[in-house]
Write a protein that holds these residues in place. Sequence first.
Motif, PDB file in Angstrom:
ATOM      1  N   VAL A 304      48.553   5.346 -13.717  1.00  0.00           N
ATOM      2  CA  VAL A 304      48.163   5.208 -12.463  1.00  0.00           C
ATOM      3  C   VAL A 304      47.727   3.512 -12.381  1.00  0.00           C
ATOM      4  O   VAL A 304      46.965   3.292 -13.332  1.00  0.00           O
ATOM      5  N   TYR A 305      48.378   2.644 -11.459  1.00  0.00           N
ATOM      6  CA  TYR A 305      48.080   1.350 -11.297  1.00  0.00           C
ATOM      7  C   TYR A 305      47.236   1.280  -9.866  1.00  0.00           C
ATOM      8  O   TYR A 305      47.882   1.600  -8.964  1.00  0.00           O
ATOM      9  N   TYR A 306      46.092   0.594 -10.083  1.00  0.00           N
ATOM     10  CA  TYR A 306      45.258   0.360  -8.914  1.00  0.00           C
ATOM     11  C   TYR A 306      44.362  -0.706  -9.251  1.00  0.00           C
ATOM     12  O   TYR A 306      43.685  -1.198 -10.066  1.00  0.00           O
ATOM     13  N   ASN A 307      44.242  -1.561  -8.158  1.00  0.00           N
ATOM     14  CA  ASN A 307      43.360  -2.845  -8.125  1.00  0.00           C
ATOM     15  C   ASN A 307      43.337  -3.750  -9.236  1.00  0.00           C
ATOM     16  O   ASN A 307      42.289  -4.204 -10.073  1.00  0.00           O
ATOM     17  N   GLY A 308      44.788  -3.867  -9.607  1.00  0.00           N
ATOM     18  CA  GLY A 308      45.328  -4.748 -10.965  1.00  0.00           C
ATOM     19  C   GLY A 308      44.808  -4.189 -12.292  1.00  0.00           C
ATOM     20  O   GLY A 308      45.065  -4.755 -13.215  1.00  0.00           O
ATOM     21  N   VAL A 309      44.601  -2.932 -12.375  1.00  0.00           N
ATOM     22  CA  VAL A 309      44.389  -2.288 -13.376  1.00  0.00           C
ATOM     23  C   VAL A 309      45.056  -1.089 -13.836  1.00  0.00           C
ATOM     24  O   VAL A 309      45.443  -0.244 -12.877  1.00  0.00           O
ATOM     25  N   LEU A 310      45.647  -0.831 -14.930  1.00  0.00           N
ATOM     26  CA  LEU A 310      46.656   0.151 -15.322  1.00  0.00           C
ATOM     27  C   LEU A 310      45.674   1.308 -16.117  1.00  0.00           C
ATOM     28  O   LEU A 310      45.098   1.002 -17.053  1.00  0.00           O
ATOM     29  N   TYR A 311      45.685   2.528 -15.322  1.00  0.00           N
ATOM     30  CA  TYR A 311      44.898   3.596 -15.836  1.00  0.00           C
ATOM     31  C   TYR A 311      45.867   4.597 -16.538  1.00  0.00           C
ATOM     32  O   TYR A 311      46.731   4.788 -15.952  1.00  0.00           O
ATOM     33  N   HIS A 312      45.487   4.995 -17.754  1.00  0.00           N
ATOM     34  CA  HIS A 312      46.292   5.865 -18.516  1.00  0.00           C
ATOM     35  C   HIS A 312      45.304   7.024 -18.697  1.00  0.00           C
ATOM     36  O   HIS A 312      44.297   7.207 -19.858  1.00  0.00           O
ATOM     37  N   PHE A 313      45.588   8.171 -18.115  1.00  0.00           N
ATOM     38  CA  PHE A 313      45.010   9.563 -18.028  1.00  0.00           C
ATOM     39  C   PHE A 313      45.472  10.265 -19.266  1.00  0.00           C
ATOM     40  O   PHE A 313      46.846  10.299 -19.387  1.00  0.00           O
ATOM     41  N   TYR A 314      44.742  11.147 -19.823  1.00  0.00           N
ATOM     42  CA  TYR A 314      45.585  11.825 -21.022  1.00  0.00           C
ATOM     43  C   TYR A 314      44.483  12.894 -21.327  1.00  0.00           C
ATOM     44  O   TYR A 314      43.211  12.893 -21.154  1.00  0.00           O
ATOM     45  N   CYS A 315      44.985  13.758 -21.945  1.00  0.00           N
ATOM     46  CA  CYS A 315      44.210  15.113 -22.588  1.00  0.00           C
ATOM     47  C   CYS A 315      43.586  14.574 -24.104  1.00  0.00           C
ATOM     48  O   CYS A 315      44.316  14.403 -24.882  1.00  0.00           O
ATOM     49  N   GLY A 316      42.402  14.550 -24.082  1.00  0.00           N
ATOM     50  CA  GLY A 316      41.550  14.147 -25.635  1.00  0.00           C
ATOM     51  C   GLY A 316      41.072  15.418 -26.052  1.00  0.00           C
ATOM     52  O   GLY A 316      40.514  16.189 -25.526  1.00  0.00           O
ATOM     53  N   THR A 317      41.237  15.757 -27.407  1.00  0.00           N
ATOM     54  CA  THR A 317      40.657  16.643 -28.128  1.00  0.00           C
ATOM     55  C   THR A 317      39.815  16.310 -29.528  1.00  0.00           C
ATOM     56  O   THR A 317      40.163  15.016 -29.846  1.00  0.00           O
ATOM     57  N   ARG A 318      38.902  17.077 -29.699  1.00  0.00           N
ATOM     58  CA  ARG A 318      38.075  16.807 -31.054  1.00  0.00           C
ATOM     59  C   ARG A 318      37.593  18.202 -31.380  1.00  0.00           C
ATOM     60  O   ARG A 318      37.573  19.190 -30.748  1.00  0.00           O
ATOM     61  N   PRO A 319      37.139  18.213 -32.584  1.00  0.00           N
ATOM     62  CA  PRO A 319      36.592  19.822 -33.177  1.00  0.00           C
ATOM     63  C   PRO A 319      35.366  19.754 -32.233  1.00  0.00           C
ATOM     64  O   PRO A 319      34.608  18.722 -31.775  1.00  0.00           O
ATOM     65  N   TRP A 320      35.151  21.086 -31.853  1.00  0.00           N
ATOM     66  CA  TRP A 320      33.894  21.464 -31.034  1.00  0.00           C
ATOM     67  C   TRP A 320      32.607  21.291 -31.838  1.00  0.00           C
ATOM     68  O   TRP A 320      32.358  21.489 -33.080  1.00  0.00           O
ATOM     69  N   GLN A 321      31.544  20.895 -31.008  1.00  0.00           N
ATOM     70  CA  GLN A 321      30.319  20.444 -31.482  1.00  0.00           C
ATOM     71  C   GLN A 321      29.287  21.391 -30.716  1.00  0.00           C
ATOM     72  O   GLN A 321      29.585  21.490 -29.517  1.00  0.00           O
ATOM     73  N   GLU A 322      28.129  21.721 -31.336  1.00  0.00           N
ATOM     74  CA  GLU A 322      27.125  22.427 -30.691  1.00  0.00           C
ATOM     75  C   GLU A 322      26.642  21.422 -29.199  1.00  0.00           C
ATOM     76  O   GLU A 322      26.504  20.281 -29.564  1.00  0.00           O
ATOM     77  N   GLY A 323      26.730  22.350 -28.274  1.00  0.00           N
ATOM     78  CA  GLY A 323      26.224  21.567 -27.023  1.00  0.00           C
ATOM     79  C   GLY A 323      27.490  21.228 -26.186  1.00  0.00           C
ATOM     80  O   GLY A 323      27.545  20.825 -24.945  1.00  0.00           O
ATOM     81  N   ASP A 324      28.736  21.108 -26.628  1.00  0.00           N
ATOM     82  CA  ASP A 324      29.943  20.929 -25.692  1.00  0.00           C
ATOM     83  C   ASP A 324      30.205  21.866 -24.669  1.00  0.00           C
ATOM     84  O   ASP A 324      29.823  23.014 -24.873  1.00  0.00           O
ATOM     85  N   ALA A 325      30.642  21.499 -23.539  1.00  0.00           N
ATOM     86  CA  ALA A 325      30.745  22.363 -22.263  1.00  0.00           C
ATOM     87  C   ALA A 325      31.593  23.513 -22.558  1.00  0.00           C
ATOM     88  O   ALA A 325      31.527  24.641 -21.959  1.00  0.00           O
ATOM     89  N   THR A 326      32.901  23.544 -23.465  1.00  0.00           N
ATOM     90  CA  THR A 326      33.705  24.401 -23.681  1.00  0.00           C
ATOM     91  C   THR A 326      34.231  24.370 -25.211  1.00  0.00           C
ATOM     92  O   THR A 326      34.049  23.318 -25.846  1.00  0.00           O
ATOM     93  N   ASN A 327      34.808  25.559 -25.628  1.00  0.00           N
ATOM     94  CA  ASN A 327      35.213  25.669 -26.905  1.00  0.00           C
ATOM     95  C   ASN A 327      36.393  26.454 -26.828  1.00  0.00           C
ATOM     96  O   ASN A 327      36.473  27.805 -26.662  1.00  0.00           O
ATOM     97  N   ALA A 328      37.721  25.964 -27.216  1.00  0.00           N
ATOM     98  CA  ALA A 328      38.832  26.609 -27.293  1.00  0.00           C
ATOM     99  C   ALA A 328      39.326  26.724 -28.621  1.00  0.00           C
ATOM    100  O   ALA A 328      40.022  25.730 -29.345  1.00  0.00           O
ATOM    101  N   TYR A 329      39.136  27.800 -29.435  1.00  0.00           N
ATOM    102  CA  TYR A 329      39.486  28.120 -30.713  1.00  0.00           C
ATOM    103  C   TYR A 329      39.038  26.933 -31.627  1.00  0.00           C
ATOM    104  O   TYR A 329      39.555  26.533 -32.600  1.00  0.00           O
ATOM    105  N   GLY A 330      37.830  26.501 -31.609  1.00  0.00           N
ATOM    106  CA  GLY A 330      37.168  25.375 -32.226  1.00  0.00           C
ATOM    107  C   GLY A 330      37.242  24.206 -31.715  1.00  0.00           C
ATOM    108  O   GLY A 330      37.138  23.120 -32.441  1.00  0.00           O
TER     109      GLY A 330
END
Length: 346
Positions: A304-330
């Motif tokens: 998305v381009y907005y107010n002179g800035v290009l925004y790049h949305f994406y799905c980010g993943t990392r190994p699950w850690q204690e306190g994370d909101a969700t856990n999908a197979y670790g």
Amino acid sequence: MIENHDSRIQKYLTPYRYPQPVLHGSGMPGAFDEKAVDIPFVFWHNGKFHMLYTGFDGTGYQSALAVSDDLLHWTHKGVILRRQLETERWDRIGGAATWMLKESSELWEMPRLRKVDGKYWLVYHSYPGTGYESGPAEIGFAWTQDEELLDWHFPDQPAFSWKDGEEWEAGGLYKACFFFHEGRYWLFYNAKNREERWTEQTGIAWSVDLEHWTRCPQNPVLRVGRGMWDERFVSDPYIVRDGARWLNFYFGYGKMYEDGHTHAQEGLALSDDLVTWEKVREPILCAGEAGAYDCGHAHKASIVYYNGVLYHFYCGTRPWQEGDATNAYGEYRTICVAASRPVWEK
């Protein structure tokens, strides 16, 4: 092959990452997003930014909308594609809605929705089995006349299936995007073959009515690069144009890195005709540093381009850690954003 320092691609790069996810799953037992969120698609509608996204609860995908005023802070609006286990429908397990028909494919314009015959349209794919992407998925198109975009009508049968395709797509279909160009609809989709260590590549199909589709004879038009960083997957196309130049923000996967892992990362390909594509040699958005929210994968673009800035949305993943909101197979799977400049530091 285009080198990453090529002047043609510099304006498409988004090296500044927002330091935290912009959306994550609820973690609530029984909620559609109990375990993860995925596959963002961001657009402007009725005075707000909207995000179409997918939730995973351990049984399958369901899809929802969130809204925002600034592209950084998002509020869940409602689930629009729900599971229907009590039926015999082809999409009874649910589905991942990945794209809505836009007025324009131009990268530098606000992404607004296009009506056809008084209806808004989206594309989604649905898997036949329960679990994570279980079985070969097929593609359907849904429509709504609801300006709130909450009440959708889903087809009784898929409009596009691997059953009509070739060996490279015989394992099922994944994310699709579609747009109207030169008198017909163009559907870009990625699919996998049936091998145990499968390959995903990207093809094109054309239609004049969103029901009857003809595959491009050159399929797959975006192929894996043998011996390259995307030697197994060239997946999840996001097609836009910059004047006469077409862009595909895709994700690639396949190379083993020094940390001992294979990361899904964002790539870019350019085309003058939508059929013949030239890739940028290396990823344009790599997996993040160790411990970052996207240190596992950074993939599945929405631009998305907005107010002179290009925004790049994406799905980010990392190994699950204690306190994370969700856990999908670790794995902690969230939606993140990077930008052409760090607007959040103002």
